[in-house]
Design a protein around this motif. Structure first.
Motif, short mmCIF file in Angstrom:
data_model
loop_
_atom_site.label_atom_id
_atom_site.label_comp_id
_atom_site.label_asym_id
_atom_site.label_seq_id
_atom_site.Cartn_x
_atom_site.Cartn_y
_atom_site.Cartn_z
N ILE A 1 6.13 16.16 -5.97
CA ILE A 1 4.82 15.51 -5.94
C ILE A 1 4.04 15.85 -7.21
CG2 ILE A 1 2.61 15.39 -4.75
CD1 ILE A 1 4.07 15.83 -2.15
N GLN A 2 3.58 14.82 -7.90
CA GLN A 2 2.84 14.99 -9.15
C GLN A 2 1.34 14.95 -8.88
OE1 GLN A 2 4.53 15.55 -12.10
NE2 GLN A 2 6.39 15.51 -10.84
N TRP A 3 0.78 16.12 -8.50
CA TRP A 3 -0.66 16.17 -8.25
C TRP A 3 -1.47 15.95 -9.52
CZ3 TRP A 3 -1.96 15.62 -3.44
CH2 TRP A 3 -1.14 16.13 -2.42
N SER A 4 -0.85 16.17 -10.65
CA SER A 4 -1.56 15.98 -11.91
C SER A 4 -2.00 14.52 -12.10
CB SER A 4 -0.66 16.40 -13.08
OG SER A 4 0.55 15.65 -13.09
N ASN A 5 -1.30 13.58 -11.46
CA ASN A 5 -1.72 12.19 -11.55
C ASN A 5 -3.12 12.01 -10.96
OD1 ASN A 5 0.75 11.53 -12.65
ND2 ASN A 5 1.64 10.89 -10.69
N TYR A 6 -3.37 12.64 -9.83
CA TYR A 6 -4.68 12.52 -9.19
C TYR A 6 -5.74 13.31 -9.94
CZ TYR A 6 -2.92 9.96 -5.18
OH TYR A 6 -2.39 8.98 -4.38
N VAL A 7 -5.35 14.43 -10.50
CA VAL A 7 -6.32 15.21 -11.28
C VAL A 7 -6.84 14.39 -12.45
CG1 VAL A 7 -6.63 17.26 -12.72
CG2 VAL A 7 -5.32 17.41 -10.59
N GLY A 8 -5.92 13.75 -13.19
CA GLY A 8 -6.34 12.93 -14.32
C GLY A 8 -7.15 11.72 -13.90
N ALA A 9 -6.77 11.07 -12.79
CA ALA A 9 -7.50 9.90 -12.32
C ALA A 9 -8.90 10.27 -11.83
CB ALA A 9 -6.71 9.21 -11.21
N VAL A 10 -9.01 11.38 -11.11
CA VAL A 10 -10.32 11.81 -10.61
C VAL A 10 -11.26 12.12 -11.77
CG1 VAL A 10 -11.52 13.66 -9.40
CG2 VAL A 10 -9.52 12.60 -8.37
N MET B 1 0.82 -1.21 0.00
CA MET B 1 0.00 0.00 0.00
C MET B 1 0.86 1.26 0.00
SD MET B 1 -3.04 1.12 2.63
CE MET B 1 -4.03 -0.30 2.14
N LEU B 2 1.93 1.24 0.82
CA LEU B 2 2.82 2.40 0.86
C LEU B 2 3.50 2.62 -0.49
CD1 LEU B 2 4.47 1.90 4.38
CD2 LEU B 2 2.71 3.56 3.73
N LEU B 3 3.92 1.52 -1.13
CA LEU B 3 4.52 1.65 -2.45
C LEU B 3 3.53 2.19 -3.47
CD1 LEU B 3 6.69 -1.61 -2.72
CD2 LEU B 3 7.51 0.75 -2.54
N MET B 4 2.30 1.74 -3.39
CA MET B 4 1.28 2.23 -4.32
C MET B 4 1.07 3.74 -4.14
SD MET B 4 -2.68 0.97 -4.71
CE MET B 4 -3.13 1.54 -3.05
N ILE B 5 1.01 4.20 -2.90
CA ILE B 5 0.83 5.63 -2.65
C ILE B 5 2.04 6.41 -3.14
CG2 ILE B 5 0.56 7.37 -0.84
CD1 ILE B 5 -0.98 5.29 0.77
N TYR C 1 -5.65 3.61 -8.60
CA TYR C 1 -5.76 2.54 -7.61
C TYR C 1 -5.98 3.10 -6.21
CZ TYR C 1 -3.65 -0.24 -11.37
OH TYR C 1 -3.38 -0.84 -12.57
N VAL C 2 -5.26 4.17 -5.89
CA VAL C 2 -5.40 4.78 -4.56
C VAL C 2 -6.81 5.34 -4.38
CG1 VAL C 2 -4.61 6.65 -3.06
CG2 VAL C 2 -2.94 5.32 -4.36
N ILE C 3 -7.31 6.03 -5.39
CA ILE C 3 -8.65 6.61 -5.30
C ILE C 3 -9.70 5.52 -5.12
CG2 ILE C 3 -10.40 7.87 -6.61
CD1 ILE C 3 -8.11 9.49 -7.85
N ALA C 4 -9.56 4.42 -5.83
CA ALA C 4 -10.52 3.32 -5.71
C ALA C 4 -10.46 2.65 -4.35
CB ALA C 4 -10.27 2.30 -6.81
N LEU D 1 -11.91 0.88 -13.67
CA LEU D 1 -10.49 0.97 -13.33
C LEU D 1 -9.66 0.09 -14.25
CD1 LEU D 1 -8.57 2.29 -11.31
CD2 LEU D 1 -8.84 0.30 -9.84
N LYS D 2 -10.19 -1.07 -14.61
CA LYS D 2 -9.49 -1.94 -15.55
C LYS D 2 -9.41 -1.28 -16.92
CE LYS D 2 -7.69 -5.68 -17.30
NZ LYS D 2 -6.28 -6.04 -17.01
N VAL D 3 -10.50 -0.65 -17.36
CA VAL D 3 -10.49 0.07 -18.63
C VAL D 3 -9.53 1.24 -18.57
CG1 VAL D 3 -11.90 1.42 -20.24
CG2 VAL D 3 -12.86 -0.61 -19.14
#
Length: 281
Positions: free
Chosen positions: A58-67, A33-37, A252-255, A233-235
């Motif tokens: 920190i790449q906040w853009s990763n979360y923006v795109g995932a959200v 879990m720590l590695l995933m975060i 994965y973190v958001i889910a 998430l798979k798609v």
């Protein structure tokens, strides 16, 4: 006296070793879990070249795109799962109450048949259930998910609720009936509050079960807007190439967040329910 003291030291030493092993096992379970975060905050270059290191920026853009990709399906999934869990709890409570407090012909046989259904692998009923969904015109609807989840989920709930209600003192019900309480009042005012830990345990188990379901939603939900987060998430993962690894981990973190929040707020009642079941009888 000396032998007793030596035995005590050996016991303490053995207990200390067991505790160290448990701490190591517990710590190792959090490593993925720590590695995933950590990966979710990294750029793709850092993922491949600094895998175990902390992110430099920190790449906040990763979360923006995932959200943006997952948020609609997240809300849809939570709504369907909560509806299915509430219906499961209602039916489990009613079924458990009837089997625990009432006497009727074929009661034990019917309960045995309910228990037997738990021994049938769910994959064997997929084709039959899919045919029923098509015949009733429920394909690509939320009811296709809710009805399928509830029919299977209430089995465990009925069994746990029945065992828990049977352990309650009969004097409570007799005293309440003498005071003029009806069955509905007995159920809502006496039974439900006393079996709340078991209901919480069933709720947590079923939320995790329904939320993580993948095969059935993929079979009966065709539109992306109505799809659950596990399939989406798979798609989402398949749509990202090797140049967007960080955004995949962010998804994965958001889910994972809803289940983590659920367990944080219900862990006490969940453990109480497990303990109550363990010491029954």
């Amino acid at each position: 006296m000396k032998q007793r003291s030596e035995k005590k030291r050996k016991e303490n030493r053995f207990q200390a070793i067991i505790e160290v092993i448990m701490v190591l096992v517990l710590t190792s379970s959090f490593i993925p879990m720590l590695l995933m975060i950590m990966m979710s905050f990294k750029s793709t270059w850092e993922v491949y070249n600094n895998f175990f290191g902390l992110p430099r920026a920190i790449q906040w853009s990763n979360y923006v795109g995932a959200v943006r990709f997952l948020i609609g399906n997240m809300w849809n999934t939570l709504g369907v799962v909560l509806a299915a869990v509430l219906l499961t709890l209602v039916l489990s409570t009613l079924g458990g109450y009837v089997f625990a407090t009432k006497t009727f012909p074929g009661k034990n046989f019917l309960f045995s048949m309910i228990v037997v259904t738990m021994m049938i692998p769910g994959v064997l009923s997929l084709a039959a259930n899919y045919t029923l969904i098509i015949e009733y015109g429920l394909l690509d609807s939320s009811w296709a998910l809710i009805l399928h989840w509830v029919t299977g989920g209430q089995v465990l709930g009925i069994i746990l609720c029945r065992n828990s209600i049977e352990a309650l003192p009969r004097d409570l019900y007799e005293a309440a009936r003498i005071e003029g309480c009806g069955e509905f009042h007995l159920l809502t005012s006496i039974t439900v509050p006393l079996v709340k830990p078991i209901l919480s345990t069933v709720a947590v188990l079923k939320v995790v079960d329904y939320y993580n379901d993948f095969i059935w939603p993929m079979m009966v939900i065709e539109s992306n807007r109505k799809q659950v987060v596990t399939v989406v998430l798979k798609v989402f993962t398949s749509s990202q190439d090797l140049s967007n690894v960080g955004i995949m981990f962010a998804g994965y973190v958001i889910a994972t967040i809803p289940l983590l929040i659920l367990f944080l707020f219900t862990s006490r009642l969940y453990m109480e329910g497990l303990t109550a079941g363990a010491v029954k009888g």
